[in-house]
Design a protein around this motif. Structure first.
Motif, short mmCIF file in Angstrom:
data_model
loop_
_atom_site.label_atom_id
_atom_site.label_comp_id
_atom_site.label_asym_id
_atom_site.label_seq_id
_atom_site.Cartn_x
_atom_site.Cartn_y
_atom_site.Cartn_z
N CYS A 45 -42.36 17.95 0.37
CA CYS A 45 -41.94 16.56 0.48
C CYS A 45 -42.21 15.83 -0.84
O CYS A 45 -43.30 15.95 -1.41
CB CYS A 45 -42.70 15.87 1.61
SG CYS A 45 -42.24 14.14 1.80
N HIS A 82 -42.87 12.88 -1.30
CA HIS A 82 -43.87 11.83 -1.16
C HIS A 82 -45.25 12.34 -1.52
O HIS A 82 -45.83 11.96 -2.52
CB HIS A 82 -43.85 11.25 0.27
CG HIS A 82 -44.95 10.26 0.49
ND1 HIS A 82 -45.69 10.22 1.64
CD2 HIS A 82 -45.44 9.28 -0.31
CE1 HIS A 82 -46.58 9.25 1.55
NE2 HIS A 82 -46.45 8.67 0.38
N ALA A 83 -45.80 13.23 -0.71
CA ALA A 83 -47.15 13.70 -0.98
C ALA A 83 -47.29 15.21 -0.82
O ALA A 83 -48.39 15.72 -0.67
CB ALA A 83 -48.15 12.97 -0.09
N GLY A 84 -46.16 15.88 -0.83
CA GLY A 84 -46.21 17.33 -0.93
C GLY A 84 -46.33 18.10 0.38
O GLY A 84 -46.65 19.29 0.37
N ALA A 85 -46.07 17.46 1.50
CA ALA A 85 -46.16 18.19 2.77
C ALA A 85 -45.15 19.34 2.80
O ALA A 85 -44.10 19.26 2.17
CB ALA A 85 -45.85 17.23 3.92
N CYS A 135 -40.39 14.26 7.80
CA CYS A 135 -41.61 14.88 7.29
C CYS A 135 -42.74 14.83 8.32
O CYS A 135 -42.92 13.82 9.00
CB CYS A 135 -42.04 14.17 6.00
SG CYS A 135 -43.53 14.87 5.28
N TRP A 164 -45.84 14.60 7.83
CA TRP A 164 -47.02 13.81 7.46
C TRP A 164 -46.83 12.31 7.65
O TRP A 164 -47.59 11.65 8.33
CB TRP A 164 -47.45 14.13 6.02
CG TRP A 164 -48.15 15.45 5.89
CD1 TRP A 164 -48.35 16.36 6.89
CD2 TRP A 164 -48.73 16.00 4.71
NE1 TRP A 164 -49.01 17.45 6.40
CE2 TRP A 164 -49.27 17.27 5.07
CE3 TRP A 164 -48.83 15.56 3.39
CZ2 TRP A 164 -49.91 18.08 4.14
CZ3 TRP A 164 -49.47 16.37 2.46
CH2 TRP A 164 -50.01 17.63 2.84
N HIS A 165 -45.81 11.72 7.01
CA HIS A 165 -45.64 10.27 7.10
C HIS A 165 -44.26 9.87 7.57
O HIS A 165 -43.84 8.73 7.38
CB HIS A 165 -45.96 9.61 5.76
CG HIS A 165 -47.22 10.09 5.13
ND1 HIS A 165 -47.22 11.04 4.15
CD2 HIS A 165 -48.50 9.81 5.40
CE1 HIS A 165 -48.47 11.31 3.80
NE2 HIS A 165 -49.28 10.59 4.55
N ALA A 166 -43.55 10.84 8.11
CA ALA A 166 -42.28 10.56 8.79
C ALA A 166 -41.17 10.03 7.90
O ALA A 166 -40.22 9.42 8.39
CB ALA A 166 -42.50 9.62 9.99
N TRP A 167 -41.24 10.24 6.59
CA TRP A 167 -40.07 9.90 5.78
C TRP A 167 -38.92 10.80 6.21
O TRP A 167 -39.14 11.97 6.55
CB TRP A 167 -40.36 10.11 4.29
CG TRP A 167 -41.31 9.11 3.70
CD1 TRP A 167 -42.17 8.28 4.37
CD2 TRP A 167 -41.53 8.87 2.32
NE1 TRP A 167 -42.89 7.53 3.49
CE2 TRP A 167 -42.52 7.88 2.22
CE3 TRP A 167 -40.97 9.38 1.15
CZ2 TRP A 167 -42.97 7.40 0.99
CZ3 TRP A 167 -41.42 8.91 -0.08
CH2 TRP A 167 -42.41 7.92 -0.15
#
Ligand code: FES
Lengths: 375, 168
Positions: free
Chosen positions: B43, B45-48, B79, B81-84
């Protein structure tokens, strides 16, 4: 004093100032106080006038600024005949428009008709209050403008009152209180947004409440301190509602003036709103841009109380974090007393152009108020 | 620069995904009703591990707050992790198409068994199958992932012409 003019119906965003005129300095939040419930008697019809007398004229002056408490009045203000500031037009005009004062002042009368829970009584009193403002204040000085007080308990009637008062031309915005029965984004409240947009009027969200339920987001506060501080979070909830429910898409010319609720809390709120929108976008699929972008475009904040941003450099840093120089408009919050004097906010910036925006052009974008260039 | 055979079509049932490693990167290949899509398993965003643990949803849109909500299933990857959400076809995020995007790979289905389609002159490689110790003995159609970057403004011909120089 040149004839003031008002351009209505515009959508703001740096609208052009008419030839030969300049954007007016506007004090966007000044308080006229209804001296007593009986002051409305000439403006109520026979039925509601007699009802008021029969009930021994209950006085709905709200406790937002408790009399005799430090916040109620600055020591230097001129009191009216009853000893209170804001109850007499000549005293208020002398104070607000003294040397270096604004070209116009917008009166927010906070008399609590919204706390009358009987719908038809609330409607009658809102109407009477607006007529009192027009006759006893706006007629007295052409530098005064006022907010339309609306019966918030019945949004359709509020829209009718907006239609009625907008015809006067001197009502510059609609007044809603920060705490409401249902959040302002909810569809039941859309008639108010629709009417305001129809007349090109901004909507002020001013500290205060309808007291149909607990006045903070979490329940009944024990002290005035908790109530006053707690209203900031109510505004976060209102803006979240207005943006999420799509009011700004549905009524794209909407302008909101958050009044006497501070502004230092706005950047972290915007950051969080954007952040969570990315995760919950499918809940609000009509919301196709970042909440912060919508709020930057549609929402303004008055400068009093300035909450510490009058310290050198603090205002510049705040504006940088807001990401816009358009979001602040000047207010004195006369006669209320805060920790700094109204114009001390100018100490917070080293940029005269920013101060000029706050005092004049940002207000022009929402109210369209101008004066002759040579004034 | 290369096209890799990543699976036999029967390895990725409808609605399922397969994670492979291509040129040292983890890539997820999805089969949505016979259409195959491949995205980097990371991802932005933060790599999930987006492809491995993300959920396939639809995409919702509405012209206004009181307009009907249009919903198209199997269009987004959400995603863990944070649902993007990202467009599963393009890797582009729905809320910030310019800045947030997942790398996307071209996928095609090529008829024939892997042995048949491996091109010894540098076209399709069976790399990932080998990397994963996968028995290259399947029959039928294979899924091929292309790891070359597609840049806007450059035609396929121009890309072809640059390729020998870049690999020289
Ligand atoms: S890591 Fe994917 S949304 Fe945060």
């Amino acid at each position: 004093m040149g004839a003031p003019t008002m351009t209505t119906g515009g959508t703001g965003a740096n609208r052009p100032v008419p030839e030969g005129r300049r954007a007016a300095v506007v004090d966007c939040d000044v308080h006229a106080v209804l001296p007593s419930a009986r002051s409305l008697l000439p403006y109520l019809d026979d039925y509601w006038a007699d009802q008021l007398v029969a009930q021994l004229a209950p006085y709905y002056e709200p406790g937002y600024h408790p009399p005799s408490s430090p916040i109620a009045e600055r020591p230097e203000v001129t009191p009216g005949p009853d000893g209170r500031a804001g109850t007499a037009v000549d005293a208020l005009v002398a104070d607000v428009f003294s040397d270096g004062g604004p070209d116009f002042a917008v009166l927010n009368c906070l008399y609590g008709v919204q706390q009358i829970h009987q719908p038809r009584r609330e409607i009658a009193h809102a109407r009477a209050l607006n007529d009192w403002i027009a006759r006893e204040w706006l007629d007295a000085d052409d530098r005064l403008r006022a907010s339309i007080v609306v019966p918030q308990g019945t949004p359709d009637a509020a829209a009718e009152e907006i239609d009625r008062c907008a015809a006067d031309g001197r009502f510059a915005q609609v007044l809603l209180l920060g705490q409401s029965e249902l959040p302002y984004g909810r569809q039941i409240n859309w008639p108010i947004w629709e009417a305001a947009e129809r007349h090109g009027l901004p909507v002020a969200l001013h500290i205060g409440g309808v007291f149909r339920q607990a006045p903070t987001s979490v329940g009944w506060p024990g002290t005035y301190l908790e109530w006053y501080v707690g209203q900031q979070s109510n505004l976060e909830a209102q803006l979240a509602s207005i943006v999420s429910e799509g009011v700004l898409q549905k009524y794209p010319s909407t302008r909101i003036v958050v009044s006497e609720l501070g502004f230092g809390w706005v950047p972290p709120f915007l950051w969080k709103f954007d952040k969570l929108w990315k995760s919950y976008r499918p809940d609000v699929p009509w919301l196709t841009e970042r909440p912060s972008d919508l709020i930057r475009r549609h929402v303004r904040f008055t400068t009093a109380p300035s909450d510490g941003f009058e310290r050198p450099g603090a205002l510049d840093r705040l504006v940088d974090r807001l990401g816009s120089e358009d979001m602040l408009v000047y207010s004195s919050d006369y006669p209320h007393r805060h920790h700094s004097a109204p114009r001390e906010i100018e100490n917070g910036s080293s940029d005269p152009a920013l101060i000029d925006r706050i005092r004049r052009t940002n207000a022009f974008d929402i109210y369209g108020l101008s004066v002759h260039s040579d004034l | 620069m290369t096209r890799y055979i990543v699976a036999n079509t029967t390895d990725i049932p409808q609605g399922e995904r397969k994670i492979v490693e291509l040129e040292g990167r983890s890539v997820g290949i999805f089969n949505l009703d016979g259409e195959y899509y491949a995205l980097l398993n990371r991802c932005p965003h933060a790599g999930a591990p987006l492809c491995e643990h993300g959920t396939v949803f639809g995409v919702a849109s509405a012209d206004g707050p009181d307009a009907p909500i249009d919903y198209e299933r199997q269009r987004s990857l959400r995603c863990p992790w944070h649902a993007w959400e990202f467009d599963i076809r393009t890797g582009v995020s729905f809320y910030d198409p310019r800045n947030a995007r997942v790398r996307k790979y071209e996928v095609e289905v090529v008829p024939g068994s892997p042995e048949d389609v491996v091109d010894p002159d540098g076209g399709r490689q069976d790399g990932p199958l080998v990397l994963e110790g996968y028995a290259v003995s399947v029959e039928g159609d294979v899924v091929v992932v292309d790891t070359s970057r597609r840049r806007p403004g450059r035609t396929r011909d121009q890309a072809e012409r640059r390729r020998p120089a870049a690999t020289a």
